[in-house]
Design a protein around this motif. Sequence first.
Motif, mmCIF file in Angstrom:
data_model
loop_
_atom_site.group_PDB
_atom_site.id
_atom_site.type_symbol
_atom_site.label_atom_id
_atom_site.label_comp_id
_atom_site.label_asym_id
_atom_site.label_seq_id
_atom_site.Cartn_x
_atom_site.Cartn_y
_atom_site.Cartn_z
ATOM 1 N N LEU A 1 48.930 40.672 28.278
ATOM 2 C CA LEU A 1 48.691 41.420 29.435
ATOM 3 C C LEU A 1 48.556 40.465 30.513
ATOM 4 O O LEU A 1 47.462 40.010 30.916
ATOM 5 C CB LEU A 1 47.772 42.360 29.339
ATOM 6 N N ALA A 2 49.588 40.606 31.466
ATOM 7 C CA ALA A 2 49.498 39.567 32.807
ATOM 8 C C ALA A 2 49.123 40.647 33.944
ATOM 9 O O ALA A 2 49.678 41.743 33.903
ATOM 10 C CB ALA A 2 50.907 38.934 33.084
ATOM 11 N N ILE A 3 48.218 40.334 34.649
ATOM 12 C CA ILE A 3 47.776 41.117 35.831
ATOM 13 C C ILE A 3 48.305 40.358 37.044
ATOM 14 O O ILE A 3 47.906 39.378 37.513
ATOM 15 C CB ILE A 3 46.071 41.273 35.913
ATOM 16 N N ILE A 4 49.351 41.071 37.789
ATOM 17 C CA ILE A 4 49.762 40.457 39.052
ATOM 18 C C ILE A 4 48.994 40.956 40.226
ATOM 19 O O ILE A 4 49.095 42.156 40.341
ATOM 20 C CB ILE A 4 51.436 40.743 39.144
ATOM 21 N N GLY A 5 48.786 40.028 40.838
ATOM 22 C CA GLY A 5 48.014 40.481 41.954
ATOM 23 C C GLY A 5 49.147 40.558 43.254
ATOM 24 O O GLY A 5 49.987 39.865 43.395
ATOM 25 N N MET A 6 48.996 41.814 44.039
ATOM 26 C CA MET A 6 49.890 42.165 45.179
ATOM 27 C C MET A 6 49.222 42.203 46.379
ATOM 28 O O MET A 6 47.827 41.914 46.549
ATOM 29 C CB MET A 6 50.633 43.465 44.913
ATOM 30 N N GLY A 7 49.758 42.367 47.650
ATOM 31 C CA GLY A 7 49.199 42.511 48.950
ATOM 32 C C GLY A 7 48.502 41.300 49.269
ATOM 33 O O GLY A 7 48.862 39.994 48.867
ATOM 34 N N LYS A 8 47.214 41.638 49.527
ATOM 35 C CA LYS A 8 46.203 40.395 50.132
ATOM 36 C C LYS A 8 45.588 39.794 49.028
ATOM 37 O O LYS A 8 45.387 38.540 49.315
ATOM 38 C CB LYS A 8 45.042 41.105 50.982
ATOM 39 N N THR A 9 45.704 40.235 47.842
ATOM 40 C CA THR A 9 45.040 39.849 46.546
ATOM 41 C C THR A 9 45.935 38.697 46.276
ATOM 42 O O THR A 9 45.437 37.529 45.939
ATOM 43 C CB THR A 9 44.767 40.645 45.509
ATOM 44 N N ARG B 1 51.482 37.322 42.651
ATOM 45 C CA ARG B 1 51.029 36.225 42.167
ATOM 46 C C ARG B 1 50.187 36.401 40.756
ATOM 47 O O ARG B 1 49.285 37.441 41.016
ATOM 48 C CB ARG B 1 49.936 35.389 43.151
ATOM 49 N N PRO B 2 50.509 35.681 39.799
ATOM 50 C CA PRO B 2 49.464 36.032 38.623
ATOM 51 C C PRO B 2 48.054 35.818 38.761
ATOM 52 O O PRO B 2 47.599 34.735 39.287
ATOM 53 C CB PRO B 2 49.909 35.137 37.657
ATOM 54 N N ILE B 3 47.106 36.734 38.708
ATOM 55 C CA ILE B 3 45.683 36.370 38.939
ATOM 56 C C ILE B 3 44.687 36.674 37.692
ATOM 57 O O ILE B 3 43.596 36.247 37.878
ATOM 58 C CB ILE B 3 45.203 37.341 40.021
ATOM 59 N N ALA B 4 45.201 37.233 36.759
ATOM 60 C CA ALA B 4 44.294 37.394 35.537
ATOM 61 C C ALA B 4 45.131 37.594 34.236
ATOM 62 O O ALA B 4 46.220 37.828 34.508
ATOM 63 C CB ALA B 4 43.374 38.463 35.610
ATOM 64 N N GLY C 1 52.550 35.958 33.272
ATOM 65 C CA GLY C 1 52.740 36.426 34.839
ATOM 66 C C GLY C 1 53.538 35.303 35.457
ATOM 67 O O GLY C 1 54.148 35.781 36.687
ATOM 68 N N ASP C 2 53.514 34.209 35.228
ATOM 69 C CA ASP C 2 54.490 33.132 35.842
ATOM 70 C C ASP C 2 55.995 33.460 35.588
ATOM 71 O O ASP C 2 56.777 33.419 36.534
ATOM 72 C CB ASP C 2 54.328 31.778 35.333
ATOM 73 N N ALA C 3 56.475 34.133 34.237
ATOM 74 C CA ALA C 3 57.612 34.415 34.225
ATOM 75 C C ALA C 3 58.046 35.539 34.917
ATOM 76 O O ALA C 3 59.225 35.656 35.386
ATOM 77 C CB ALA C 3 57.826 34.719 32.576
ATOM 78 N N TYR C 4 57.011 36.482 35.158
ATOM 79 C CA TYR C 4 57.255 37.635 35.918
ATOM 80 C C TYR C 4 57.769 37.397 37.441
ATOM 81 O O TYR C 4 58.687 37.504 38.044
ATOM 82 C CB TYR C 4 56.176 38.584 35.945
ATOM 83 N N HIS D 1 59.451 30.657 52.003
ATOM 84 C CA HIS D 1 58.885 31.536 51.053
ATOM 85 C C HIS D 1 57.530 31.220 50.759
ATOM 86 O O HIS D 1 57.108 30.737 49.865
ATOM 87 C CB HIS D 1 59.610 31.167 49.554
ATOM 88 N N GLN D 2 56.858 31.833 51.567
ATOM 89 C CA GLN D 2 55.270 31.865 51.598
ATOM 90 C C GLN D 2 54.619 33.108 51.295
ATOM 91 O O GLN D 2 55.131 34.123 51.761
ATOM 92 C CB GLN D 2 54.727 31.289 52.873
ATOM 93 N N ARG D 3 53.471 33.228 50.736
ATOM 94 C CA ARG D 3 52.690 34.331 50.460
ATOM 95 C C ARG D 3 51.894 34.960 51.423
ATOM 96 O O ARG D 3 51.829 35.940 51.860
ATOM 97 C CB ARG D 3 51.953 34.174 48.987
ATOM 98 N N GLY D 4 51.063 33.985 51.979
ATOM 99 C CA GLY D 4 50.055 33.880 52.733
ATOM 100 C C GLY D 4 50.714 34.227 54.288
ATOM 101 O O GLY D 4 51.869 33.635 54.791
ATOM 102 N N THR D 5 50.020 35.035 55.136
ATOM 103 C CA THR D 5 50.656 35.436 56.556
ATOM 104 C C THR D 5 50.507 34.400 57.353
ATOM 105 O O THR D 5 51.530 33.983 58.017
ATOM 106 C CB THR D 5 49.859 36.621 57.114
ATOM 107 N N LEU D 6 49.547 33.694 57.359
ATOM 108 C CA LEU D 6 49.310 32.320 58.177
ATOM 109 C C LEU D 6 50.238 31.115 57.925
ATOM 110 O O LEU D 6 50.781 30.554 58.640
ATOM 111 C CB LEU D 6 47.951 32.023 58.153
#
Length: 999
Positions: free
Chosen positions: A216-224, A323-326, A332-335, A405-410
């Motif tokens: 079970l891969a937990i993918i963090g979305m949004g701000k997480t 991003r894979p977080i747990a 998670g990386d494959a996803y 290709h960046q995740r963070g807003t800043l």
Amino acid sequence: MSTGARSSALTGLARLGFGNLGDADRLLSELAELTGRQRPELLLSAELAADPDGALGALVRIARRDADAVRDALANAAATVWRLLGASSGFAEFYLRHPRELDDLTGAGGGLPSTQELRSELLDAVGADAEGFAQTGDESAWVALRVRYRRMLARIAAFDLSVPDAVDVLAPVAAALADAAGAALEASLCVARTRVAGGSVGAGLFPHAHVMGTQLAIIGMGKTGARELNYVSDVDVIFVGGADQSIIEDVGESRAIDIATRLAVQTMRGISGIEIEPPLWEVDANLRPEGKQGALVRSLESHLSYYDRWAKSWEFQALLKARPIAGDRALGDAYVAAVQPKIWMSAARENFVDSVQRMRERVTEHIPPADVPYQLKLGPGGIRDIEFTVQLLQLVHGLGDPSIHQRGTLDALEALVDAGYIGRADAAVFARDYRVLRVLEHRMQLRGLQRTHLMPTTPDGLRVLARASGLAETGPAVWELWEAVKREVREVHVRLFYRPLLSAVAALPADEQQLSQGQAADRLAAIGFRDPAGALRHIGAITGGLSRKATIQRHLMPVMIRWFADGVDPDYGLLAYRRISERLGNTPWFLRMLRDSSGAAERLTRVLSGSRYVGELMEWIPESVAWLDSDEQLRPRRGVLLQEEARAIQARHETVIDAMRSVRVLRRRELLRLGLAGLLGTATIEEIAEGLTTVSEVTIQATLRAVRREIVPPEDAALDFSVIAMGRFGGRELGFGSDADILYVYDANGIDPQRANALALQIVAGLRTHSEDHRVPFDLDADLRPEGRTGPMVRSLESYAAYYRRWSLSWEAQALLRARGVAGSVTLNRAFMALADEVRYPANVDPNGLREIKRIKARVENERLPQGADRARHLKLGPGGLSDVEWLVQLLQHAHAHDIPTLRTTSTIGALNAARDAGLVPDAAADYLAEAWRLASRLRSANTLLSGQTSDILPTDRGKLDGIGRLLEYPPRSATRVEEEWMRTARRARRAFEKLFYG
């Protein structure tokens, strides 16, 4: 304690920031008794608390449960304790449940916990082993996890609150919060494995080996996913399931997904379920394929199949931050690796940019109207404007440019600047304002450890926010900062989010990245349209088809396009014209008037391209186009006519809600009429000010009649109630966007005093509620009342008399100089004015009072300017601005009006002329002051008409300055002239002011 010693002690508490001194003194004594420590020791570092009263109350409540814990915490970590409890009543509740957790604050604040430290601490809390199972699967594991999480959260908050500038550390703090969330999910997943596999609870749901073999891969979305999480926020996730090949061969893939789904459910329950220890936050899996209706857990292949066939554009935008977080890191990386190409290809979809823009607009439309001014995240100028703008630019340009290709807003902002997609100036504004907005959001959420994005609505809430954030000294100042940031963000957002190259680039084939412009677009750009592609769409919509209407529009459009291009904002003018045309449809008089009256058509293009304020009102009241063919329709209407109409409205409607809906329409219509008159020069600035004042009076009078009819029963009809105009409203000097400064007064006339006061408060509440207009705000501002914002909202006439005769301060007498009864009982208005005359026109002027007025003026100049504002450009508080002229005139009135009756007027210019005639102000100085006051008033109104937003600051943007100049009938490209004329006029007025006011 002697009276003198007690007085000294209370003074000391006030210096430390305590507000309720009596309660603070009592609680401090109780805390000293409980802990055995002296009062001075207990107060060490109390001044660091954003809310010292709240922190002290929390310490006493905790000490009643465990005095030793509080004593040790104050001995070893006083600064951290005061900061944390003063900023967060939520943590106060946590330590009340777990007093010994205070021990962990020793040494906290020196740095942020690392990613590994957070993970180790939370896994340790549940006793996780090397195979990913917890020591126990019962509820005690979840309680232990939640307590340990809040311990780590307190360490993060302690550091955040201890740094000199929270804006500078926003990024690492937000990253630590995201890492803590990931660690909590990992620990909860360990408990879930134990529960699902049976563990100590003996459920025996699935064999241990099958649970071990399930992925079970937990993918963090949004701000997480972006590592920019809030203190209390929904944590958006997507669950991806899988299994070892041996498990699939043994029980099949569907059985593995069932196990993974049970794991996901239990993981979420460990974080969000109702247990003895409150939930941490909501685990939100609604960004998964098909949303709430979709399967909670899918295999990687199932996810990819959905994204290939069914996903909407917004879903790819959401995946930007994945991003894979747990859980299983390899899965998670494959996803994430598999969805990356799909994210960056999404901008090539048809109408991609438009769909993203529409989604942003829908978010704004769904905000409750009452929340819009306070909505820090979703409202115009809020956090979401920045995030959407950045994400759209990434998606549009990311197909051919992997550097963004960046995740963070800043991080994305910085990459967009480096690649040349955003100018450095705009990016710097966005980056700074984003950090400021996020710090405000963090402090608001820390307050109650609750998810919120609404700015405080109370003076106390704003004061605590200001102190906790360190961004402002006072509550009003932090609100002014919010308003300034909101305007700035919205301006940059609109410019970048809708700029023409976005749609053009998004529509290109994947292998063609050069923007190509057609001849029509080139022509539109050459004559001043900033969005030629958008202009072409509007023209096509207006002129398309074979109808008679389209034929007439095709004849009109070439000429009207030129007129639009000559205006201040041709893009908006054309857009507004399209909307009005669509609203009016096939109305015969509309196109006939435009065709047969070139004056009306030209006027229409002029007002639509010159004023967003007027354009928006015309969209709501499209029939107003007919006024443009008649100068008489563009004159302010007399108050008696508006009064008759308002009374007729009330006669037609039985409920206050229905009546006020029609009164708001009346007000909007007359504001539009006055805006058109100002733009087209059919009324002077004095006539417009008079007209705006009259509209406000009629609105308040009608509202009061409707509210009184609804609230006051016949048996209490003797109650008198009045509204007193103050400030520019009292002086009949309102501009576009001005607040209506007022006082509320009542006379019981024999009714029981408590009953009368209760009814008066209900009337005030009704007035404030039913006068609200979220389309064209109408703020009834009672801050000039006795004791200011801390004083009662309404008083009886006797209470005003007692207060003014005993307690009145110099500024309150000064405020009364423009008091004027505008609504309610005529008898009560006269009585209040007689009382006001005693205070504002004293027979014997107190020299100390005059000195106090001068001192307050100096303080206002130093403290009330918005943070970062250029003093010279502030039309109200800057040198030579409205405040200089008005304070000088009011000082002269207060000092001399008792002996010089002509000074007894609420009009600033009228009083200035009277002072000139009395020899109090030299002719030249009076001319300079009057010129500055009139020009500042005109500039403020022009700024509001141009932008549709109220601002006291002369813009630095050359386009806006030019637009303001055009509204003031300067020739095109007069930005420099407008700026120089204001600076010159203001300098002369300031010299005259300083000589007369301080001399």
